[in-house]
Design a protein around this motif. Structure first.
Motif, PDB file in Angstrom:
ATOM      1  N   ALA A 122       0.894  -1.048   0.014  1.00 22.56           N
ATOM      2  CA  ALA A 122      -0.023  -0.008   0.022  1.00 22.56           C
ATOM      3  C   ALA A 122       0.914   1.321   0.227  1.00 22.56           C
ATOM      4  CB  ALA A 122      -0.620  -0.054   1.154  1.00 22.56           C
ATOM      5  N   VAL A 123       2.036   1.370   0.778  1.00 25.24           N
ATOM      6  CA  VAL A 123       2.684   2.303   0.953  1.00 25.24           C
ATOM      7  C   VAL A 123       3.537   2.639  -0.494  1.00 25.24           C
ATOM      8  CG1 VAL A 123       5.042   2.948   1.907  1.00 25.24           C
ATOM      9  CG2 VAL A 123       3.545   2.297   3.379  1.00 25.24           C
ATOM     10  N   ASN A 124       4.075   1.591  -1.227  1.00 24.48           N
ATOM     11  CA  ASN A 124       4.650   1.976  -2.567  1.00 24.48           C
ATOM     12  C   ASN A 124       3.798   2.208  -3.724  1.00 24.48           C
ATOM     13  OD1 ASN A 124       7.216   1.902  -1.319  1.00 24.48           O
ATOM     14  ND2 ASN A 124       7.157  -0.449  -1.286  1.00 24.48           N
ATOM     15  N   THR A 184       7.687  -2.108  -8.950  1.00 25.84           N
ATOM     16  CA  THR A 184       7.169  -2.750  -7.672  1.00 25.84           C
ATOM     17  C   THR A 184       7.024  -4.063  -8.028  1.00 25.84           C
ATOM     18  OG1 THR A 184       4.899  -2.234  -8.075  1.00 25.84           O
ATOM     19  CG2 THR A 184       5.995  -0.817  -6.696  1.00 25.84           C
ATOM     20  N   VAL A 185       7.209  -5.062  -6.921  1.00 29.81           N
ATOM     21  CA  VAL A 185       7.178  -6.561  -6.927  1.00 29.81           C
ATOM     22  C   VAL A 185       6.254  -7.319  -6.269  1.00 29.81           C
ATOM     23  CG1 VAL A 185       8.917  -8.411  -6.274  1.00 29.81           C
ATOM     24  CG2 VAL A 185       9.793  -6.363  -7.378  1.00 29.81           C
ATOM     25  N   ARG A 186       5.476  -8.066  -7.263  1.00 24.87           N
ATOM     26  CA  ARG A 186       4.481  -8.825  -6.345  1.00 24.87           C
ATOM     27  C   ARG A 186       5.078  -9.910  -5.567  1.00 24.87           C
ATOM     28  NH1 ARG A 186      -1.089 -11.733  -8.739  1.00 24.87           N
ATOM     29  NH2 ARG A 186      -1.201  -9.531  -9.223  1.00 24.87           N
ATOM     30  N   THR A 187       5.015  -9.675  -3.989  1.00 23.54           N
ATOM     31  CA  THR A 187       5.860 -10.476  -3.142  1.00 23.54           C
ATOM     32  C   THR A 187       5.710 -11.979  -3.363  1.00 23.54           C
ATOM     33  OG1 THR A 187       3.993 -10.202  -1.560  1.00 23.54           O
ATOM     34  CG2 THR A 187       5.796  -8.745  -1.331  1.00 23.54           C
ATOM     35  N   THR A 188       4.408 -12.363  -3.618  1.00 21.63           N
ATOM     36  CA  THR A 188       4.187 -13.860  -3.895  1.00 21.63           C
ATOM     37  C   THR A 188       4.747 -14.470  -4.875  1.00 21.63           C
ATOM     38  OG1 THR A 188       2.143 -13.513  -4.995  1.00 21.63           O
ATOM     39  CG2 THR A 188       1.734 -13.849  -2.631  1.00 21.63           C
TER      40      THR A 188
END
Ligand SMILES: Cc1cc2nc3c(=O)[nH]c(=O)nc-3n(C[C@H](O)[C@H](O)[C@H](O)COP(=O)(O)OP(=O)(O)OC[C@H]3O[C@@H](n4cnc5c(N)ncnc54)[C@H](O)[C@@H]3O)c2cc1C
Length: 354
Positions: A122-124, A184-188
């Protein structure tokens, strides 16, 4: 010397071309933190950043106290050559309006990096689009993979899901066109980098830059829960519209979650109806999760919901409709009324653990 407008434009474009071509391929990870505690999602971004050839560095921005604490944590991450830090009381609460000017100035300096990474949090989602606008480069959001080729034809290819995951977009970038790729990177989609001994990264202070933004942080209200964090929990149990009320949602889902030490999620229909808090929504417009176990209770399996959970390692669905689309992605399905099946299952899990 007098320069006409046209010649100023020409010389600045020559300068920027020269600056671009001298940039060596490298990556920089923006370290998201909260009150001086590293946000774990950063570790997924580090894994993505390591796929770019060249140096790997980090940048930490915050108050002096926060930066001091986070730097100690970041030193334990393997692979960083340098940890850049910028501190100022203005950077408290990590407002995008306050952080963008210092990051912009840093990224516009002589050779800081060709790729900036952080997690799609959300922050990024607030900071990175503002930053890419300020740098006048493309925003590359929510990537699930990347490949980088170094050399004269330096190129990075990113993949990201679009249309609720029904299509994958491939984005090719070169340093000629995008002097910094803001990603930005999808963490999953990326494993966590491990915290260990680190490799003695050098800490370099960067000059703080003030912000003229009138935006101020006034207060925050947090939903405090003793349950595991939904985004990173190894087990998630989610309830849908079929729960019919907040009381029934809690009455059915909480004991099930307790028995499995799971986080609780919800469909958007359950959130919109007020059965569950909005922070629990899973899906295209909610959180994206990929736990070891995802249990969908009374959820139909609309594509917007699947976009947030279909990468889960094991999917279990309980639904009274045998034709519910959720069964098409489920590894195990139970056609049953949830109000009898879930309490029974909860008792069986508790008995098996006793
Ligand atoms: C732009 C956009 C973004 C969206 N983003 C999201 C998102 O992020 N997340 C999300 O979830 N949705 C999202 N949606 C909404 C999505 O399209 C669906 O409307 C929503 O997921 C449906 O939620 P549900 O499965 O709980 O409800 P329903 O579709 O109403 O399904 C309820 C299910 O419960 C079953 N059921 C009923 N009673 C019982 C019972 N007693 N026992 C067992 N099963 C029972 C029914 O058979 C049915 O399959 C979005 C929609 C749009 C247009």
């Amino acid at each position: 010397m007098f320069l006409s407008r046209r010649s100023i434009r020409a010389s600045s474009s020559l300068l920027s071309t020269a600056a671009r071509s001298t940039r060596n391929a490298s990556s920089l990870v923006y370290i998201e933190h909260k009150d001086g505690k590293l946000n774990d999602s950063v570790l997924h971004a580090v894994t993505a950043a390591k796929q770019v050839k060249g140096d790997l560095n980090a940048i930490i921005i915050g108050t002096e106290e926060e930066v001091g604490k986070v730097t100690e944590e970041v030193k334990r991450i393997d692979g960083f050559s340098k940890i850049y830090t910028a501190s100022s009381p203005d950077y408290a609460h990590g407002l995008a309006e306050a952080i963008t000017p210092v990051l912009t100035k840093f990224l516009d300096s002589s050779n800081p990096t060709t790729h900036l990474f952080s997690a799609h949090t959300a922050v990024n989602k607030d900071l990175f689009p503002r930053l890419s606008g300020s740098l006048n480069v493309s925003m590359i959001a929510d990537i699930i993979s990347l490949s980088h080729t170094d050399g004269p034809q330096e190129e990075t290819v990113f993949k990201r899901p679009i249309y609720a995951g029904n299509a994958i977009l491939e984005i090719k970038t070169t340093k000629e066109k995008d002097r910094v790729r803001v990603v930005t990177v999808r963490t999953t989609a990326f494993d966590k980098a491990t915290l260990g001994e680190g490799n003695g990264a050098e800490v370099v202070q960067v000059e703080a830059v003030g912000s003229s933004s009138p935006t101020k942080h006034l207060s925050e209200e947090l939903t405090i829960s003793s349950r595991p964090d939904l985004s990173s929990a190894p087990r998630v149990v989610s309830g849908g519209r079929a729960l019919k009320s907040a009381e029934q949602f809690n009455g059915v889902m909480e004991p099930l979650a307790d028995s499995l030490s799971a986080a609780i999620g919800a469909s958007r229909a359950a959130v919109d109806a007020g059965y569950a808090d909005n922070s629990l929504q899973v899906g295209q417009t909610g959180k994206v999760v990929a736990p070891e176990l995802y249990m969908a209770v009374g959820i139909s399996g609309a594509i917007q919901h699947l976009a947030g959970m279909k990468e889960s390692k094991m999917i279990v669905a309980i639904n009274k409709d045998p034709d519910a689309p959720i069964f098409q992605v489920a590894d195990h399905g139970l056609v049953a009324d949830l109000f009898t099946a879930v309490p029974e299952l909860t008792e069986k899990i508790k008995a098996a653990k006793a």
